[in-house]
Enzyme design. Structure first.
Site, PDB file in Angstrom:
ATOM      1  N   ALA A 267     -11.728  -4.243  -3.563  1.00 32.10           N
ATOM      2  CA  ALA A 267     -11.761  -4.318  -2.098  1.00 32.10           C
ATOM      3  C   ALA A 267     -11.568  -5.763  -1.663  1.00 32.10           C
ATOM      4  O   ALA A 267     -12.500  -6.445  -1.259  1.00 32.10           O
ATOM      5  CB  ALA A 267     -13.082  -3.772  -1.575  1.00 32.10           C
ATOM      6  N   GLY A 268     -10.329  -6.240  -1.755  1.00 34.71           N
ATOM      7  CA  GLY A 268     -10.082  -7.645  -1.443  1.00 34.71           C
ATOM      8  C   GLY A 268     -10.646  -8.527  -2.542  1.00 34.71           C
ATOM      9  O   GLY A 268     -11.164  -8.044  -3.548  1.00 34.71           O
TER      10      GLY A 268
ATOM     11  N   HIS B  89       0.862  -1.192   0.000  1.00 27.62           N
ATOM     12  CA  HIS B  89       0.000   0.000   0.000  1.00 27.62           C
ATOM     13  C   HIS B  89       0.893   1.235   0.000  1.00 27.62           C
ATOM     14  O   HIS B  89       0.819   2.073   0.890  1.00 27.62           O
ATOM     15  CB  HIS B  89      -0.960  -0.024   1.189  1.00 27.62           C
ATOM     16  CG  HIS B  89      -2.058  -1.041   1.035  1.00 27.62           C
ATOM     17  ND1 HIS B  89      -3.251  -0.772   0.393  1.00 27.62           N
ATOM     18  CD2 HIS B  89      -2.137  -2.337   1.414  1.00 27.62           C
ATOM     19  CE1 HIS B  89      -4.021  -1.846   0.392  1.00 27.62           C
ATOM     20  NE2 HIS B  89      -3.365  -2.818   0.997  1.00 27.62           N
TER      21      HIS B  89
ATOM     22  N   ASP C 279      -6.136 -12.739   0.005  1.00 26.05           N
ATOM     23  CA  ASP C 279      -6.660 -11.385   0.298  1.00 26.05           C
ATOM     24  C   ASP C 279      -8.191 -11.435   0.324  1.00 26.05           C
ATOM     25  O   ASP C 279      -8.876 -10.465   0.008  1.00 26.05           O
ATOM     26  CB  ASP C 279      -6.155 -10.352  -0.712  1.00 26.05           C
ATOM     27  CG  ASP C 279      -6.310  -8.913  -0.224  1.00 26.05           C
ATOM     28  OD1 ASP C 279      -6.542  -8.701   0.984  1.00 26.05           O
ATOM     29  OD2 ASP C 279      -6.238  -7.995  -1.067  1.00 26.05           O
TER      30      ASP C 279
ATOM     31  N   ASN D   2      -0.708  -4.752  -6.760  1.00 26.84           N
ATOM     32  CA  ASN D   2      -1.921  -4.117  -6.254  1.00 26.84           C
ATOM     33  C   ASN D   2      -1.560  -3.144  -5.137  1.00 26.84           C
ATOM     34  O   ASN D   2      -0.779  -3.470  -4.242  1.00 26.84           O
ATOM     35  CB  ASN D   2      -2.916  -5.169  -5.762  1.00 26.84           C
ATOM     36  CG  ASN D   2      -3.311  -6.121  -6.886  1.00 26.84           C
ATOM     37  OD1 ASN D   2      -3.124  -7.321  -6.791  1.00 26.84           O
ATOM     38  ND2 ASN D   2      -3.831  -5.575  -7.960  1.00 26.84           N
TER      39      ASN D   2
ATOM     40  N   ASP E 287      -6.499 -14.386  -8.748  1.00 27.45           N
ATOM     41  CA  ASP E 287      -7.929 -14.618  -8.957  1.00 27.45           C
ATOM     42  C   ASP E 287      -8.342 -14.276 -10.386  1.00 27.45           C
ATOM     43  O   ASP E 287      -9.521 -14.362 -10.720  1.00 27.45           O
ATOM     44  CB  ASP E 287      -8.767 -13.805  -7.948  1.00 27.45           C
ATOM     45  CG  ASP E 287      -8.563 -12.303  -8.101  1.00 27.45           C
ATOM     46  OD1 ASP E 287      -7.650 -11.889  -8.834  1.00 27.45           O
ATOM     47  OD2 ASP E 287      -9.344 -11.540  -7.483  1.00 27.45           O
TER      48      ASP E 287
ATOM     49  N   ARG F  44      11.305   3.912 -16.941  1.00 29.21           N
ATOM     50  CA  ARG F  44      12.204   4.975 -16.469  1.00 29.21           C
ATOM     51  C   ARG F  44      12.025   5.252 -14.980  1.00 29.21           C
ATOM     52  O   ARG F  44      12.778   6.033 -14.407  1.00 29.21           O
ATOM     53  CB  ARG F  44      11.957   6.270 -17.271  1.00 29.21           C
ATOM     54  CG  ARG F  44      12.598   6.255 -18.654  1.00 29.21           C
ATOM     55  CD  ARG F  44      12.510   7.613 -19.306  1.00 29.21           C
ATOM     56  NE  ARG F  44      11.127   7.998 -19.567  1.00 29.21           N
ATOM     57  CZ  ARG F  44      10.451   7.671 -20.673  1.00 29.21           C
ATOM     58  NH1 ARG F  44      11.042   6.971 -21.623  1.00 29.21           N
ATOM     59  NH2 ARG F  44       9.208   8.040 -20.838  1.00 29.21           N
TER      60      ARG F  44
ATOM     61  N   HIS G  45      -7.220  -9.349  -9.950  1.00 31.76           N
ATOM     62  CA  HIS G  45      -6.212  -8.453  -9.361  1.00 31.76           C
ATOM     63  C   HIS G  45      -4.996  -8.279 -10.270  1.00 31.76           C
ATOM     64  O   HIS G  45      -4.407  -7.198 -10.323  1.00 31.76           O
ATOM     65  CB  HIS G  45      -5.744  -8.995  -8.010  1.00 31.76           C
ATOM     66  CG  HIS G  45      -6.642  -8.668  -6.863  1.00 31.76           C
ATOM     67  ND1 HIS G  45      -7.901  -9.199  -6.743  1.00 31.76           N
ATOM     68  CD2 HIS G  45      -6.476  -7.863  -5.795  1.00 31.76           C
ATOM     69  CE1 HIS G  45      -8.458  -8.724  -5.630  1.00 31.76           C
ATOM     70  NE2 HIS G  45      -7.615  -7.910  -5.045  1.00 31.76           N
TER      71      HIS G  45
HETATM   72 ZN    ZN Z   1      -5.623  -7.258   2.400  1.00 28.65          ZN
END
Ligand code: ZN
Length: 386
Positions: free
Chosen positions: A304-305, A191, A269, A215, A244, A223, A247
């Site tokens: 979202a997951g 993240h 996830d 993700n 899956d 570059r 993703h």
């Molecule tokens: Zn997660």
């Protein structure tokens, strides 16, 4: 202890495929062989089936309508769903939430993990994340890493905090990585908006994992490489991958396996809708709609997951992305065991290892599962439900 012999099948783990038998004794694999099988209290014919080690999920949030952030009962309910799909050891991922909620969750996981060997411990995916790459973590609960806060979290977890995801560009992140690593926690980069140099610095400070590669981070630009090539490059680092088919494109799934052989961990996830129906769900404090198995934050195009289970990840990797079967199974078993420092007891079909076994039929469909020597699904569940 009752001994159980699984005979006539084909064994598949990170060492490859061979015909053979497996003898379970209590919570351990007592013996494995290719010659004449020994006697046992219970003998099961698994001819035509493939046996793999139990799958280890480093990253999941729930399943079957239940969420890991909602306390012990929902954690147990969600894990029961994933057990039907071959996951025998689970890290419990927690999203960004108010501090008192996170502390309560860490305490709940600590209690569960002390009583149940299939629960590895907790993963704080939030709150030390980049706002711009927060995905399905509520912005108001994101904070910068702070030594006192980390001490509070470690204390609440009482030794059961196994994993923390950190955006290494945040102020104080590198010191936080060192603090967590000193406490025996696996730090994952994720993240994040980090570029190449900050990512390398995070790995040099002790981070050993990349949270769901591609993700919630910059992609690879020729570059401006971003965090991903640094992880490909560094043999100390494993990469979580959500296979899956949504993703990460199957071609890129194949590329990740080629770029980091032996260092890919297939994770779910999974949020609450995994193994459940389409519809409306909550992820932490956020509303999520699941349509055709794809979970999106309401009113956005943010994933979202997933609704993935690890057997489905195996099918996507092998049948859609064209990954070799032994590499795909390794990414579900030996590699996550290695990340957790448990590769001497989990992730292989070998004498002395845990009695974690998945029996797969044609099309990689899960038929039976043992976790820590206890049969947990899916035939057991349907018998129990009848
Ligand atoms: Zn997660």
């Amino acid at each position: 202890m009752t001994t159980t012999l699984l005979a006539g099948g084909s064994l598949l783990d990170a060492d490859g495929r061979r015909d053979g038998w497996l003898l379970l004794d209590g919570d351990r694999i007592a013996a494995v062989g290719t010659d004449a099988p020994p006697t046992a209290d219970v003998v099961l014919d698994v001819s035509g089936r493939t046996l793999t080690p139990g799958f280890i999920d480093l990253h999941g949030h729930g399943g079957g309508g239940a969420a890991f952030d909602n306390g012990a009962d929902e954690i147990r309910a969600a894990l029961a769903v994933h057990r039907q799909h071959g996951t025998t050891r689970s890290v419990i991922s927690l999203v960004a939430n108010p501090l008192e909620t996170i502390v309560a969750s860490l305490r709940a996981v600590a209690e569960l993990a002390a009583a149940d060997p299939t629960i590895v411990g907790s993963h704080l995916e939030g709150p030390f994340l980049a706002v711009a790459r927060r995905g399905a973590h509520a912005q108001e609960y994101l904070v910068e890493p702070d030594p006192e806060l980390i001490a509070t979290l470690l204390d609440a977890a009482a030794g059961s905090l196994v994993q923390v995801t950190i955006a290494p560009e945040l102020p104080g992140a590198l010191a936080a990585i060192e603090q967590l690593v000193d406490a025996g926690v696996i730090v994952a980069v994720g993240h994040t908006e980090a570029g190449e140099h900050v990512t390398r610095a995070a790995f040099d400070a002790g981070a050993r994992l990349l949270t769901h590669v591609f993700n919630a981070m910059p992609g690879i630009h020729h570059r401006d490489p971003g965090p991903i090539p640094s992880a490909f490059d560094d043999d100390r680092v494993a990469l979580e991958l959500v296979a899956d088919g949504v993703h990460v494109h199957p071609s890129v799934v194949q590329m990740v396996f080629r770029a980091a052989p032996g260092r890919v961990a297939l994770v779910t996830d999974a949020m609450a809708a995994a193994g459940g129906a389409d519809g409306f769900y909550r992820l932490g404090s956020l509303n999520v709609t699941v349509q055709n198995g794809v979970a999106m934050l309401n009113g956005t195009s943010t994933i979202a997951g997933s609704t993935l289970t690890q057997d489905a990840a195996l099918r996507t990797a092998v049948e859609v992305a064209g990954v070799d079967e032994d590499a795909a199974v390794r990414a579900l078993t030996a590699t996550p065991a290695c990340v957790l420092g448990r590769d001497d007891e989990w992730g292989m079909l070998a004498a002395g290892f845990a009695a974690d076994v998945v029996v797969l039929g044609s099309g990689w469909q899960v038929e039976r599962v043992w976790a820590a020597g206890v049969e947990v699904g899916p035939s057991v569940a349907s018998a129990g439900a009848a």
